[in-house]
Design an enzyme around this catalytic site. Structure first.
Site, PDB file in Angstrom:
ATOM      1  N   ASN A  75       0.979  -1.254   0.092  1.00 10.55           N
ATOM      2  CA  ASN A  75       0.076  -0.136   0.154  1.00 10.55           C
ATOM      3  C   ASN A  75       0.912   1.127  -0.021  1.00 10.55           C
ATOM      4  OD1 ASN A  75      -2.315  -1.791   0.348  1.00 10.55           O
ATOM      5  ND2 ASN A  75      -2.421  -1.143   2.397  1.00 10.55           N
ATOM      6  N   ASN A 107       5.452  -3.734   4.915  1.00 10.05           N
ATOM      7  CA  ASN A 107       6.081  -3.468   6.247  1.00 10.05           C
ATOM      8  C   ASN A 107       6.711  -4.659   6.722  1.00 10.05           C
ATOM      9  OD1 ASN A 107       4.855  -0.947   5.972  1.00 10.05           O
ATOM     10  ND2 ASN A 107       3.075  -1.525   7.422  1.00 10.05           N
ATOM     11  N   ASN A 139      -3.329 -10.124  17.887  1.00  8.60           N
ATOM     12  CA  ASN A 139      -3.367  -9.319  19.033  1.00  8.60           C
ATOM     13  C   ASN A 139      -4.508  -9.859  19.939  1.00  8.60           C
ATOM     14  OD1 ASN A 139      -5.617  -8.098  18.035  1.00  8.60           O
ATOM     15  ND2 ASN A 139      -4.610  -6.374  17.014  1.00  8.60           N
ATOM     16  N   GLY A 175       0.388  -5.427  23.114  1.00 12.13           N
ATOM     17  CA  GLY A 175       0.657  -3.890  23.103  1.00 12.13           C
ATOM     18  C   GLY A 175       1.962  -3.610  23.996  1.00 12.13           C
ATOM     19  N   ALA A 191       2.557   0.378  11.993  1.00 15.17           N
ATOM     20  CA  ALA A 191       3.732  -0.672  11.541  1.00 15.17           C
ATOM     21  C   ALA A 191       4.152  -1.204  12.988  1.00 15.17           C
ATOM     22  CB  ALA A 191       4.687  -0.143  10.512  1.00 15.17           C
ATOM     23  N   ALA A 192       3.809  -1.063  14.134  1.00 14.63           N
ATOM     24  CA  ALA A 192       4.498  -1.832  15.351  1.00 14.63           C
ATOM     25  C   ALA A 192       4.486  -3.001  15.077  1.00 14.63           C
ATOM     26  CB  ALA A 192       4.125  -1.124  16.522  1.00 14.63           C
ATOM     27  N   GLY A 193       3.272  -3.710  15.113  1.00 17.24           N
ATOM     28  CA  GLY A 193       3.184  -4.975  14.811  1.00 17.24           C
ATOM     29  C   GLY A 193       3.713  -5.678  13.676  1.00 17.24           C
ATOM     30  N   ASP A 194       3.959  -4.916  12.630  1.00 16.10           N
ATOM     31  CA  ASP A 194       4.566  -5.731  11.320  1.00 16.10           C
ATOM     32  C   ASP A 194       5.736  -5.648  11.712  1.00 16.10           C
ATOM     33  OD1 ASP A 194       1.943  -5.744  10.100  1.00 16.10           O
ATOM     34  OD2 ASP A 194       2.243  -3.648   9.197  1.00 16.10           O
TER      35      ASP A 194
END
Length: 301
Positions: free
Chosen positions: A11, A43, A185, A223, A250-253
Protein backbone atom coordinates in the site's frame (compact mmCIF):
# COMPACT_ATOMS: atom_id res chain seq x y z
CA UNK A 1 20.51 -15.80 7.40
CA UNK A 2 16.83 -16.71 7.04
CA UNK A 3 15.03 -16.52 3.72
CA UNK A 4 11.60 -14.94 4.21
CA UNK A 5 8.80 -14.78 1.66
CA UNK A 6 5.85 -12.49 2.28
CA UNK A 7 2.54 -12.88 0.46
CA UNK A 8 0.24 -9.94 1.04
CA UNK A 9 -0.39 -6.25 0.73
CA UNK A 10 1.55 -3.39 -0.78
CA UNK A 11 0.00 0.00 0.00
CA UNK A 12 0.90 3.61 -0.43
CA UNK A 13 0.17 5.21 2.96
CA UNK A 14 -1.20 8.73 3.18
CA UNK A 15 -0.82 9.93 6.77
CA UNK A 16 -2.51 12.90 8.44
CA UNK A 17 -1.27 14.07 11.86
CA UNK A 18 -3.79 15.75 14.15
CA UNK A 19 -3.83 16.97 17.75
CA UNK A 20 -6.80 14.72 18.57
CA UNK A 21 -9.10 12.39 16.68
CA UNK A 22 -12.02 14.23 15.05
CA UNK A 23 -15.53 13.55 16.29
CA UNK A 24 -18.32 12.74 13.79
CA UNK A 25 -19.08 15.90 11.82
CA UNK A 26 -16.08 17.80 13.22
CA UNK A 27 -13.72 19.78 10.96
CA UNK A 28 -10.19 20.51 12.17
CA UNK A 29 -6.81 21.67 10.93
CA UNK A 30 -4.06 19.07 10.46
CA UNK A 31 -0.51 19.32 11.83
CA UNK A 32 1.16 17.50 8.94
CA UNK A 33 0.34 15.35 5.91
CA UNK A 34 2.74 12.99 4.12
CA UNK A 35 2.93 9.85 1.96
CA UNK A 36 5.12 6.80 2.62
CA UNK A 37 5.43 3.12 1.87
CA UNK A 38 3.02 0.85 3.74
CA UNK A 39 0.78 -2.20 3.67
CA UNK A 40 1.09 -4.89 6.31
CA UNK A 41 2.82 -7.26 3.92
CA UNK A 42 5.29 -4.70 2.62
CA UNK A 43 5.99 -3.44 6.16
CA UNK A 44 6.80 -6.97 7.31
CA UNK A 45 9.05 -7.49 4.30
CA UNK A 46 10.95 -4.27 4.96
CA UNK A 47 11.36 -5.18 8.65
CA UNK A 48 12.71 -8.64 7.77
CA UNK A 49 15.09 -7.25 5.14
CA UNK A 50 16.41 -4.48 7.40
CA UNK A 51 17.20 -7.14 9.99
CA UNK A 52 19.27 -9.05 7.47
CA UNK A 53 16.89 -11.66 6.04
CA UNK A 54 16.86 -12.49 2.34
CA UNK A 55 13.34 -11.35 1.50
CA UNK A 56 10.94 -12.13 -1.36
CA UNK A 57 7.46 -10.76 -2.02
CA UNK A 58 4.39 -12.26 -3.69
CA UNK A 59 1.65 -9.75 -4.51
CA UNK A 60 0.51 -7.09 -6.95
CA UNK A 61 0.39 -3.35 -7.59
CA UNK A 62 -1.54 -1.32 -10.12
CA UNK A 63 -0.07 0.20 -13.26
CA UNK A 64 -0.17 3.68 -11.73
CA UNK A 65 2.03 6.26 -10.01
CA UNK A 66 1.45 4.72 -6.57
CA UNK A 67 2.51 1.31 -7.86
CA UNK A 68 5.67 2.73 -9.41
CA UNK A 69 6.50 4.52 -6.16
CA UNK A 70 6.02 1.37 -4.11
CA UNK A 71 8.09 -0.88 -6.40
CA UNK A 72 10.85 1.76 -6.40
CA UNK A 73 10.83 1.85 -2.59
CA UNK A 74 10.89 -1.94 -2.22
CA UNK A 75 13.63 -2.27 -4.84
CA UNK A 76 15.70 0.21 -2.84
CA UNK A 77 15.36 -2.17 0.12
CA UNK A 78 16.71 -5.00 -2.12
CA UNK A 79 13.53 -7.05 -1.67
CA UNK A 80 13.06 -9.56 -4.51
CA UNK A 81 9.96 -8.45 -6.44
CA UNK A 82 10.08 -11.20 -9.09
CA UNK A 83 6.64 -12.41 -7.93
CA UNK A 84 5.00 -8.95 -7.74
CA UNK A 85 2.65 -8.43 -10.68
CA UNK A 86 1.80 -5.05 -12.19
CA UNK A 87 -1.90 -5.12 -13.11
CA UNK A 88 -3.62 -2.91 -15.65
CA UNK A 89 -7.03 -1.44 -14.74
CA UNK A 90 -6.35 -1.89 -11.01
CA UNK A 91 -5.37 0.74 -8.45
CA UNK A 92 -2.42 0.10 -6.17
CA UNK A 93 -3.54 -0.49 -2.58
CA UNK A 94 -3.70 2.64 -0.46
CA UNK A 95 -4.19 3.37 3.22
CA UNK A 96 -5.42 6.60 4.79
CA UNK A 97 -4.07 7.01 8.32
CA UNK A 98 -4.95 9.54 11.01
CA UNK A 99 -2.47 9.79 13.91
CA UNK A 100 -3.09 11.88 17.04
CA UNK A 101 -0.67 13.35 19.59
CA UNK A 102 -1.03 10.28 21.82
CA UNK A 103 0.34 8.08 19.03
CA UNK A 104 -2.98 6.31 18.42
CA UNK A 105 -4.12 5.81 14.85
CA UNK A 106 -7.20 5.22 12.74
CA UNK A 107 -6.68 3.49 9.39
CA UNK A 108 -8.87 3.07 6.29
CA UNK A 109 -7.66 0.75 3.51
CA UNK A 110 -8.48 0.47 -0.18
CA UNK A 111 -7.20 -2.98 -1.18
CA UNK A 112 -7.07 -2.47 -4.95
CA UNK A 113 -4.58 -4.79 -6.67
CA UNK A 114 -3.88 -6.61 -3.39
CA UNK A 115 -7.22 -8.42 -3.68
CA UNK A 116 -6.93 -9.30 -7.35
CA UNK A 117 -3.82 -11.44 -7.85
CA UNK A 118 -4.76 -15.12 -8.19
CA UNK A 119 -3.70 -18.61 -7.03
CA UNK A 120 -2.39 -19.18 -10.57
CA UNK A 121 -0.05 -16.23 -10.06
CA UNK A 122 1.17 -17.81 -6.81
CA UNK A 123 1.75 -21.18 -8.51
CA UNK A 124 3.91 -19.52 -11.15
CA UNK A 125 6.38 -18.71 -8.37
CA UNK A 126 6.36 -21.98 -6.44
CA UNK A 127 10.19 -22.15 -6.45
CA UNK A 128 10.41 -18.93 -4.43
CA UNK A 129 8.19 -20.42 -1.71
CA UNK A 130 10.01 -23.76 -1.70
CA UNK A 131 13.39 -22.04 -1.21
CA UNK A 132 12.17 -20.12 1.87
CA UNK A 133 12.55 -20.79 5.58
CA UNK A 134 9.33 -18.93 6.44
CA UNK A 135 6.24 -17.80 4.52
CA UNK A 136 4.30 -14.96 6.17
CA UNK A 137 0.86 -13.54 5.38
CA UNK A 138 -1.89 -11.23 6.71
CA UNK A 139 -5.52 -10.56 5.74
CA UNK A 140 -4.99 -7.60 3.41
CA UNK A 141 -4.87 -9.62 0.18
CA UNK A 142 -6.80 -12.32 -1.69
CA UNK A 143 -7.60 -15.26 0.60
CA UNK A 144 -7.59 -17.95 -2.10
CA UNK A 145 -4.08 -16.93 -3.14
CA UNK A 146 -2.92 -17.02 0.47
CA UNK A 147 -4.31 -20.54 0.96
CA UNK A 148 -2.58 -21.69 -2.23
CA UNK A 149 0.76 -20.30 -1.03
CA UNK A 150 0.47 -21.80 2.46
CA UNK A 151 -0.46 -25.19 0.99
CA UNK A 152 2.65 -25.14 -1.22
CA UNK A 153 4.78 -24.14 1.77
CA UNK A 154 3.44 -26.91 4.00
CA UNK A 155 4.21 -29.56 1.36
CA UNK A 156 7.75 -28.16 1.02
CA UNK A 157 8.47 -28.08 4.76
CA UNK A 158 8.48 -24.28 4.83
CA UNK A 159 7.18 -22.86 8.12
CA UNK A 160 4.07 -20.69 7.74
CA UNK A 161 3.28 -17.64 9.88
CA UNK A 162 -0.22 -16.15 9.91
CA UNK A 163 -0.86 -12.62 11.16
CA UNK A 164 -4.71 -12.62 11.24
CA UNK A 165 -5.13 -8.90 10.72
CA UNK A 166 -7.35 -7.09 9.98
CA UNK A 167 -9.52 -9.51 11.99
CA UNK A 168 -12.01 -11.77 10.23
CA UNK A 169 -15.07 -13.28 11.89
CA UNK A 170 -14.49 -16.55 10.02
CA UNK A 171 -10.99 -17.71 9.11
CA UNK A 172 -11.06 -20.49 6.49
CA UNK A 173 -10.35 -23.92 7.98
CA UNK A 174 -8.12 -24.71 4.98
CA UNK A 175 -5.78 -21.88 5.99
CA UNK A 176 -5.58 -22.79 9.68
CA UNK A 177 -4.78 -26.39 8.76
CA UNK A 178 -1.58 -25.29 7.01
CA UNK A 179 -0.55 -22.64 9.59
CA UNK A 180 2.46 -23.39 11.81
CA UNK A 181 2.52 -20.14 13.82
CA UNK A 182 -0.24 -17.60 14.42
CA UNK A 183 0.34 -14.05 15.73
CA UNK A 184 -2.91 -12.23 16.67
CA UNK A 185 -3.31 -9.29 19.04
CA UNK A 186 -5.76 -9.40 21.97
CA UNK A 187 -8.81 -8.37 19.93
CA UNK A 188 -8.01 -10.75 17.09
CA UNK A 189 -7.47 -13.56 19.61
CA UNK A 190 -10.94 -13.05 21.06
CA UNK A 191 -12.51 -13.08 17.60
CA UNK A 192 -10.60 -16.25 16.66
CA UNK A 193 -11.17 -18.20 19.88
CA UNK A 194 -14.06 -16.63 21.81
CA UNK A 195 -11.80 -16.11 24.84
CA UNK A 196 -11.62 -12.56 26.23
CA UNK A 197 -7.98 -11.77 26.99
CA UNK A 198 -7.68 -10.45 30.54
CA UNK A 199 -4.61 -12.19 31.98
CA UNK A 200 -2.02 -14.86 31.28
CA UNK A 201 -4.45 -17.66 32.17
CA UNK A 202 -6.92 -16.51 29.50
CA UNK A 203 -4.09 -16.28 26.97
CA UNK A 204 -3.11 -19.84 27.83
CA UNK A 205 -6.72 -20.97 27.24
CA UNK A 206 -6.84 -19.19 23.89
CA UNK A 207 -3.50 -20.70 22.88
CA UNK A 208 -4.73 -24.18 23.72
CA UNK A 209 -7.79 -23.61 21.53
CA UNK A 210 -5.51 -22.60 18.65
CA UNK A 211 -3.24 -25.60 19.23
CA UNK A 212 -6.28 -27.85 18.91
CA UNK A 213 -6.77 -26.44 15.41
CA UNK A 214 -3.35 -27.85 14.54
CA UNK A 215 -1.27 -24.69 14.99
CA UNK A 216 2.11 -25.46 16.56
CA UNK A 217 3.14 -22.05 17.90
CA UNK A 218 1.03 -19.17 19.24
CA UNK A 219 2.14 -15.59 19.94
CA UNK A 220 -0.40 -13.09 21.28
CA UNK A 221 0.84 -9.51 21.09
CA UNK A 222 -0.32 -7.43 24.05
CA UNK A 223 0.76 -3.92 23.11
CA UNK A 224 2.91 -2.09 25.64
CA UNK A 225 3.01 -5.21 27.83
CA UNK A 226 4.92 -7.26 25.25
CA UNK A 227 4.02 -10.66 23.81
CA UNK A 228 2.71 -13.97 25.20
CA UNK A 229 3.97 -17.19 23.60
CA UNK A 230 3.00 -20.84 23.82
CA UNK A 231 4.90 -23.56 21.95
CA UNK A 232 6.01 -27.13 22.67
CA UNK A 233 5.03 -26.96 26.34
CA UNK A 234 6.79 -23.62 26.90
CA UNK A 235 4.82 -20.45 27.58
CA UNK A 236 5.24 -17.03 29.13
CA UNK A 237 5.33 -13.29 28.49
CA UNK A 238 8.31 -11.49 26.99
CA UNK A 239 7.91 -7.89 28.20
CA UNK A 240 8.03 -4.91 25.88
CA UNK A 241 10.62 -2.16 26.18
CA UNK A 242 9.26 0.97 27.89
CA UNK A 243 9.32 3.93 25.48
CA UNK A 244 7.22 6.98 24.62
CA UNK A 245 5.16 6.16 21.53
CA UNK A 246 4.41 8.89 18.98
CA UNK A 247 2.94 6.67 16.21
CA UNK A 248 2.02 2.99 16.57
CA UNK A 249 1.62 2.46 12.80
CA UNK A 250 3.58 -0.65 11.65
CA UNK A 251 4.60 -1.64 15.19
CA UNK A 252 3.09 -5.12 14.89
CA UNK A 253 4.44 -5.57 11.36
CA UNK A 254 7.92 -4.58 12.50
CA UNK A 255 7.72 -7.09 15.34
CA UNK A 256 6.79 -9.94 12.98
CA UNK A 257 9.31 -9.13 10.28
CA UNK A 258 12.21 -8.58 12.66
CA UNK A 259 11.39 -11.64 14.77
CA UNK A 260 11.19 -13.92 11.73
CA UNK A 261 14.62 -12.78 10.56
CA UNK A 262 16.34 -14.61 13.44
CA UNK A 263 13.75 -17.30 14.32
CA UNK A 264 14.81 -20.92 13.93
CA UNK A 265 12.49 -23.27 12.05
CA UNK A 266 12.06 -25.50 15.12
CA UNK A 267 11.06 -22.43 17.21
CA UNK A 268 13.72 -23.34 19.78
CA UNK A 269 14.88 -19.71 20.10
CA UNK A 270 11.37 -18.23 20.17
CA UNK A 271 11.88 -16.25 23.38
CA UNK A 272 15.06 -14.64 22.01
CA UNK A 273 13.36 -13.89 18.68
CA UNK A 274 10.38 -12.26 20.44
CA UNK A 275 12.71 -10.04 22.48
CA UNK A 276 14.45 -8.98 19.27
CA UNK A 277 11.07 -8.21 17.66
CA UNK A 278 10.02 -6.23 20.73
CA UNK A 279 13.19 -4.18 20.51
CA UNK A 280 12.56 -3.42 16.84
CA UNK A 281 8.94 -2.35 17.40
CA UNK A 282 9.98 -0.18 20.37
CA UNK A 283 12.02 1.92 17.95
CA UNK A 284 9.26 1.97 15.33
CA UNK A 285 6.69 3.53 17.69
CA UNK A 286 9.07 6.40 18.47
CA UNK A 287 8.99 7.53 14.82
CA UNK A 288 6.30 8.65 12.37
CA UNK A 289 5.10 6.68 9.36
CA UNK A 290 5.10 2.99 8.51
CA UNK A 291 8.18 1.95 6.52
CA UNK A 292 10.20 5.10 7.35
CA UNK A 293 9.98 4.16 11.04
CA UNK A 294 11.26 0.56 10.71
CA UNK A 295 14.77 0.15 12.19
CA UNK A 296 17.87 -1.45 10.70
CA UNK A 297 19.80 -4.33 12.27
CA UNK A 298 22.72 -2.09 13.27
CA UNK A 299 20.34 0.06 15.35
CA UNK A 300 19.12 -3.01 17.24
CA UNK A 301 22.61 -4.31 17.92
Amino acid sequence: MNTITIIGSINLDRTIRVKKMPKPGETMHTKEIFSAGGGKGANQAVAARRSGAKTNFIGAVGNDDAGQMMTDLLNQEEIDLTAVATLDNQATGQAYIIVDDQGENSIMIHAGANNVFTPDHVKEHVEIIQASDFLITQFESAMDSTIAAFTIARKAGVKTILNPAPALEEVPKELLEVTDMIIPNETETEILTGFTITDEASMKQAAEHLHQLGIEAVIITIGSKGAFYDVAGRSGIVPAFKVKAVDTTAAGDTFIGAMSSILTKDFSNLEEAIEYGNKASSLTVQRFGAQPSIPYKNELN
